[in-house]
Design a protein around this motif. Structure first.
Motif, PDB file in Angstrom:
ATOM      1  N   GLU A  14      69.163  -4.192  43.359  1.00  0.00           N
ATOM      2  CA  GLU A  14      70.219  -3.814  42.419  1.00  0.00           C
ATOM      3  C   GLU A  14      71.507  -3.492  43.159  1.00  0.00           C
ATOM      4  O   GLU A  14      71.474  -3.020  44.298  1.00  0.00           O
ATOM      5  N   GLN A  15      72.626  -3.728  42.497  1.00  0.00           N
ATOM      6  CA  GLN A  15      73.907  -3.331  43.071  1.00  0.00           C
ATOM      7  C   GLN A  15      73.969  -1.808  43.079  1.00  0.00           C
ATOM      8  O   GLN A  15      73.604  -1.148  42.094  1.00  0.00           O
ATOM      9  N   ASP A  16      74.391  -1.240  44.188  1.00  0.00           N
ATOM     10  CA  ASP A  16      74.504   0.208  44.326  1.00  0.00           C
ATOM     11  C   ASP A  16      75.700   0.692  43.513  1.00  0.00           C
ATOM     12  O   ASP A  16      76.851   0.398  43.842  1.00  0.00           O
ATOM     13  N   ALA A  17      75.427   1.413  42.448  1.00  0.00           N
ATOM     14  CA  ALA A  17      76.479   1.881  41.546  1.00  0.00           C
ATOM     15  C   ALA A  17      77.332   2.983  42.185  1.00  0.00           C
ATOM     16  O   ALA A  17      78.415   3.290  41.686  1.00  0.00           O
ATOM     17  N   GLU A  20      81.699   1.092  45.688  1.00  0.00           N
ATOM     18  CA  GLU A  20      82.591   0.108  45.085  1.00  0.00           C
ATOM     19  C   GLU A  20      82.437  -1.243  45.791  1.00  0.00           C
ATOM     20  O   GLU A  20      82.337  -1.289  47.015  1.00  0.00           O
ATOM     21  N   PRO A  21      82.452  -2.349  45.041  1.00  0.00           N
ATOM     22  CA  PRO A  21      82.453  -3.663  45.687  1.00  0.00           C
ATOM     23  C   PRO A  21      83.806  -3.911  46.354  1.00  0.00           C
ATOM     24  O   PRO A  21      84.791  -3.231  46.053  1.00  0.00           O
ATOM     25  N   ASN A  43      89.093  -2.960  45.740  1.00  0.00           N
ATOM     26  CA  ASN A  43      87.918  -2.711  44.897  1.00  0.00           C
ATOM     27  C   ASN A  43      87.958  -3.488  43.596  1.00  0.00           C
ATOM     28  O   ASN A  43      87.118  -3.290  42.731  1.00  0.00           O
ATOM     29  N   ASP A  70      79.308  -6.208  48.492  1.00  0.00           N
ATOM     30  CA  ASP A  70      78.838  -5.022  47.787  1.00  0.00           C
ATOM     31  C   ASP A  70      77.655  -4.447  48.540  1.00  0.00           C
ATOM     32  O   ASP A  70      77.229  -4.986  49.559  1.00  0.00           O
ATOM     33  N   TYR A  71      77.137  -3.357  48.053  1.00  0.00           N
ATOM     34  CA  TYR A  71      75.970  -2.721  48.632  1.00  0.00           C
ATOM     35  C   TYR A  71      74.808  -2.862  47.657  1.00  0.00           C
ATOM     36  O   TYR A  71      74.998  -2.799  46.445  1.00  0.00           O
ATOM     37  N   ALA A  72      73.641  -3.083  48.195  1.00  0.00           N
ATOM     38  CA  ALA A  72      72.451  -3.254  47.360  1.00  0.00           C
ATOM     39  C   ALA A  72      71.425  -2.181  47.712  1.00  0.00           C
ATOM     40  O   ALA A  72      71.357  -1.714  48.844  1.00  0.00           O
TER      41      ALA A  72
END
Length: 83
Positions: A14-17, A20-21, A43, A70-72
Motif C-alpha cells: 500500500e502507498q504510505d499515507a 507525500e509522493p 508533492n 512514493d513510499y510503500a
C-alpha cells in the motif's frame, strides 16, 4: 533435530499515507547531449507540469523524463483460513 513450520502470510502493498509522493521532471531534449535541467521535486504534479511549459517556452525543448516516487508499506492481510 528441531522442526520449524513457516506459514505463508500474505501481505498487501500500500502507498504510505503518512508520506507525500514526489513528482519531478528533467529535460532530455538535445541532439548530442541532454539539456539536463531539472524541475526540482514537488508533492503535486501541477508545479512540475508548469515548469515543463515554461521551459518549453523559453528553450523550445519538448522532451522530458518524468519521475514519480512514493513510499510503500507492506501490511499483513487478514487470514481467513482455519488454524
Amino acid at each position: 533435530m528441531t522442526r520449524r513450520v513457516f506459514r505463508y502470510v500474505p501481505f498487501s502493498v500500500e502507498q504510505d499515507a503518512t508520506a507525500e509522493p514526489e513528482y519531478e521532471a528533467r529535460c532530455v531534449s538535445g541532439d548530442e547531449t541532454e539539456c539536463g535541467v531539472e524541475s526540482g521535486a514537488y508533492n503535486d504534479p501541477g508545479p512540475v507540469e508548469e515548469w515543463q511549459r515554461r521551459h518549453t517556452q523559453e528553450t523550445g525543448h519538448r522532451r522530458y523524463r518524468r519521475n514519480f516516487g512514493d513510499y510503500a508499506v507492506l501490511r499483513p492481510m487478514a487470514y481467513g483460513g482455519a488454524s
